[in-house]
Scaffold this active site. Structure first.
Site, PDB file in Angstrom:
ATOM      1  CB  ILE D 127       6.805  16.055  58.036  1.00  0.00           C
ATOM      2  CG1 ILE D 127       6.442  17.647  57.661  1.00  0.00           C
ATOM      3  CG2 ILE D 127       6.751  16.150  59.504  1.00  0.00           C
ATOM      4  CD1 ILE D 127       5.115  18.204  57.683  1.00  0.00           C
ATOM      5  CG  ASP D 128       8.855  19.039  53.973  1.00  0.00           C
ATOM      6  OD1 ASP D 128       7.697  19.124  54.395  1.00  0.00           O
ATOM      7  OD2 ASP D 128       9.540  19.973  54.401  1.00  0.00           O
TER       8      ASP D 128
END
Lengths: 323, 323, 323, 323
Positions: D127-128
């Site tokens: 997700i980063d």
């Protein structure tokens, strides 16, 4: 009772899986074996049984649809095929049934019981909320919120363009969905089969709205609405009020799907537990419902034949809330 | 430049408000006065101007629709009425325009510039994504996710009943929405105007799916699809495959509304800023778009007349992903 | 009665705007003038009144928060300041009040009535559902569904990593939110203040789960839980079961916001109508609530001081549903 | 190549399942056998392989988390255990690997290749969004929209109570999530590790906001933010501005879960296809990414070690958009 079966039948509804899970786990909790019947009465005739474990129903509480599937089964109206279904159940060692569905489902269960004496308890699974013997049916709250979300979106575009939208929602012969999502969506008018409105009333509302400089409107129409479906009514309104920009949106099948709301998961769980515990207590031929937040059992006969009244006083609210 | 105006025109799209907000705040940041024109060219002719402050656009970034409203305005095709519109702008002291909308909006702006020389920059606001000069139009990502959410719900009921659903999505003459929500929704077939499919292809896919014991299917159909709309194609499929349970769902206007997605809010903000800063730099008659994550300006002429290509290679993906 | 005022006070809750809308429109329907008081008792002291029209509450039915704002107001405990507030109401011509909020709000209203005799009816607006005299408070169903959605998301990651999550939800001294979203989220354990659980119980559940090869768990903890908050309990569990991967998530303020659910919009509308119609019928010092789907009025005294019981039998469900 | 394996590793991300589905179906499309490895490198050491069919990945495109599970595996740093893993792969007949994950995942894959020469292609699942060689990582867009939805809800309560909220979002050492959901959420300030802000800047912004009668604020803080986490910064702000009502909300693990957005499903599908087709073309030790909407392969070495730059110019937008 050593072994029961659970199945879903009729139109699918969000929360059916939560109910299946509750039935399976409650049976296991009471050391009863449990099988799933795939595709309802169709699978009962075909002998399509699957053993259910705690793991079979893991992580399904939030899934729309039904993992046991559903199907039409016209043959079941014929006692010859009900006999086949019954024999399959006996062969499988099934001593009780939990039937999740609506009117048609319970009619089938009643016939099966009458003919062959297999105890059955029903759980009300239908988005329409049209079953006597329970305040809410499984799937109703989710369907209402799905329709409401759609109406909110349509309101965005209606307000941006000063349009009138006729929004058709599901509900067969009942106005429950229309009433809830109409009030929740701030609809200017709600048309339900229980409350005959003349086309003139609708036109009058739209006309007076236009005069109040409130040219965007949402009219929610239940699919069973007496004076005709949304397209028909919209056509009449267009003829009478040619200056209004009138559109129609039929929400359709999105209302059946989606992850169930909190309420649907909870009532599905409570009703599923009550169904199994009812069988254990010797209950039979009844539907487990919730009235005034308490579990109650209603005979299939009443559930099917008695009419659940829509509180038409709510319609008065619509008039007040559009002052 | 001391005063500009902003307006929305054409079909509303989620993110238009985020763009209005960006235009207003960027103008204020550069000490430029800004007014909103209500209902697009309609309001320009009617002189329906509203002064905009930072507070006017407070908390609208997440609101669907357009607070400035939109409307059709056929008169604007007539230079007589464009003169009226122009005169109103002059009277109001407006030295530049930001037009948020699609093809029709930019055509109007181009004519206004040609006739009277008022500098205009456009922001691409349309869910259809059919504008040359930008990877994404404002509203497209939200519309795709709304359609995807609907397809997920329809999948629940399709899988529960082993049904085939033809789902019609918006897109006018472009298959962008259909392609994105079709791939995202795991559709078994996607019909877009850019890629001619014969009815036979569709029927072949459904038939081979049935043979693979995969009886539930989603076929996504773009509204402009060449071989006919969803109802027509579904009818043909029913005739050829009478054993399948085939349904149609037209998603309709819900695709226009709703709170914009992150991407739509961000590109709307960037394009809005770029529009005002473009005006300040003397740009004119161009659309601010984003290509490869960079702001670019494209002439209205190109934006309107050049065809943005749909990557039809993506259609190959559908075949692979259904192996 | 010719003029009334409406205000919101205490923690904001989704549906408060729907209630404000209903109060305003019902007043207008009965030809009563209505003003809004901004920031509750704070605004009553400051004389921060705004006239409300039908248009003021247009399109707010689906908005979270409260357009009238809310604020703490410690001065209101002092009769000196209540006198100021009362005088402002008199000056404004206000003959009745509708107070939307919780315990603290109604305590203030009761004192105001006691001191100066201004008729007030309350509407229960709090996500905590901890008010006697109504099955549901405004905002509760939305908060439960927001928490449930968060738990569903956390379940994704818990299941992917075989983790145990302690999820802390709101509720002050009441376990209503925890119970609903715990059952709906399929939690393996629910800790509520009403049902004392020892740390050992929690550890026992986690341990037996691990042995059943069900290593992912959700434990829902109400913020007022007796044996300590989620972080504290998680710490104890980590010490006892060092092999488990234990995490904590405090859902926090997201539970207060968001667009209200259908139920919250409907009950807010019904209660708002009932409040105004109650004032007209001479009712006073009561809260309008809904019990068994019927509007009822409960004295502020009972609403504040009587304890609404949480159905702790629901906790038995959790055990069954995790069989 | 006759048989490949796919696994997920590191923190789970929405869209990982869509990627697994694409890998499996693309392999089958090219008549390659495919197995899943459960729990990443942990399962490779344990020999936890499961054969994958088209049906194994049916209806998972919209599911959060990863059906193949993920786990930490510190032993994999030791070549002894990598040898065990490799031997298991050889025994299973695996000739190529698709690794879905982030930095740590690719580091492991690189070592395995270096030591034993098993071809591997990675798909960026985190997700980063902190991986060089792709515009978007799988899960990023969903996480941003989840965080944005939370910020919208918090804005409701912030605006109702005139509060300042410090909202902490995920992102490890990267500000991508913070930047996107901050701009999308209309945050008054965004704190990211890439852009050193002093506490004084933050306090200055809050102060000037208060003076503009805009007392509610959202400050988005990336978890890796240099000047300290949200609680620390909020504490400093409280000390400097005691009159403001300052709160903190840490969004936490909800950002990892949920049904993936359209974009995440599409890029996951494209990257999964590209990974398998890359293996077939003899590519190795690379990550499949998407840059400017085209599939590109980047060496693991670059993906891991090169720094993807956050466009800090976007921060200027924040200032403009709050004018």
């Amino acid at each position: 009772m050593k072994k029961i079966a659970v199945f879903t039948s009729g139109g699918d509804a969000p929360g059916m899986n939560a109910c299946v899970r509750a039935v399976v786990r409650t049976a296991l909790y009471h050391n009863i074996e449990v099988v799933g019947i795939r595709r309802g009465y169709r699978g009962m005739i075909d002998g399509d049984f699957v053993p259910m474990t705690s793991y079979s129903v893991s992580n399904i509480i939030g899934q729309g649809g039904t993992i046991l599937k559903s199907a039409r089964c016209d043959e079941f109206r014929d006692i010859k095929w009900r006999k086949v279904a019954y024999d399959n159940c006996v062969k499988e060692g099934i001593e009780g049934l939990v039937a999740i569905g609506g009117n048609g489902t319970f009619t089938g269960a009643e016939l099966l019981m009458e003919n062959f004496g297999i105890p059955t308890i029903g759980c009300p699974g239908t988005i329409d909320n049209d079953l006597y013997g329970t305040d809410y049916t499984i799937g109703f709250d989710t369907a209402v919120n799905t329709a409401l979300d759609a109406i909110d979106k349509i309101r965005d575009t209606a307000a941006s363009h000063d349009r009138v939208f006729f929004v058709e929602v599901m509900g067969r012969d009942a106005g429950f969905i229309a009433m809830q999502c109409g009030i929740g969506g701030g609809a200017e008018k709600i048309l339900v089969p229980e409350n005959p409105d003349s086309i003139d009333d609708v036109i009058g509302t739209l006309k007076s709205g236009g005069e109040k400089e409130k040219p965007s409107h949402i009219v929610v129409v239940a699919e069973g609405e007496e004076i005709g479906n949304a397209h028909f009514i919209a056509q009449k309104a267009k003829e009478a009020l040619p200056n209004l920009d009138i559109r129609v949106s039929n929400l359709g099948h999105i209302q059946r799907g989606g992850s169930p709301s909190a309420i649907d998961r909870i009532i599905a769980s409570r009703m599923g537990i009550a169904a199994v515990e009812g069988l254990l207590k010797g209950k039979n031929n009844v539907m487990s419902g919730i009235i005034d937040d308490k579990v109650v059992y209603t005979s299939f006969n009443d559930a099917i034949n008695k009419k659940k009244a829509l509180d038409v006083d709510l319609i008065k609210m619509v008039k007040i809330l559009n002052s």
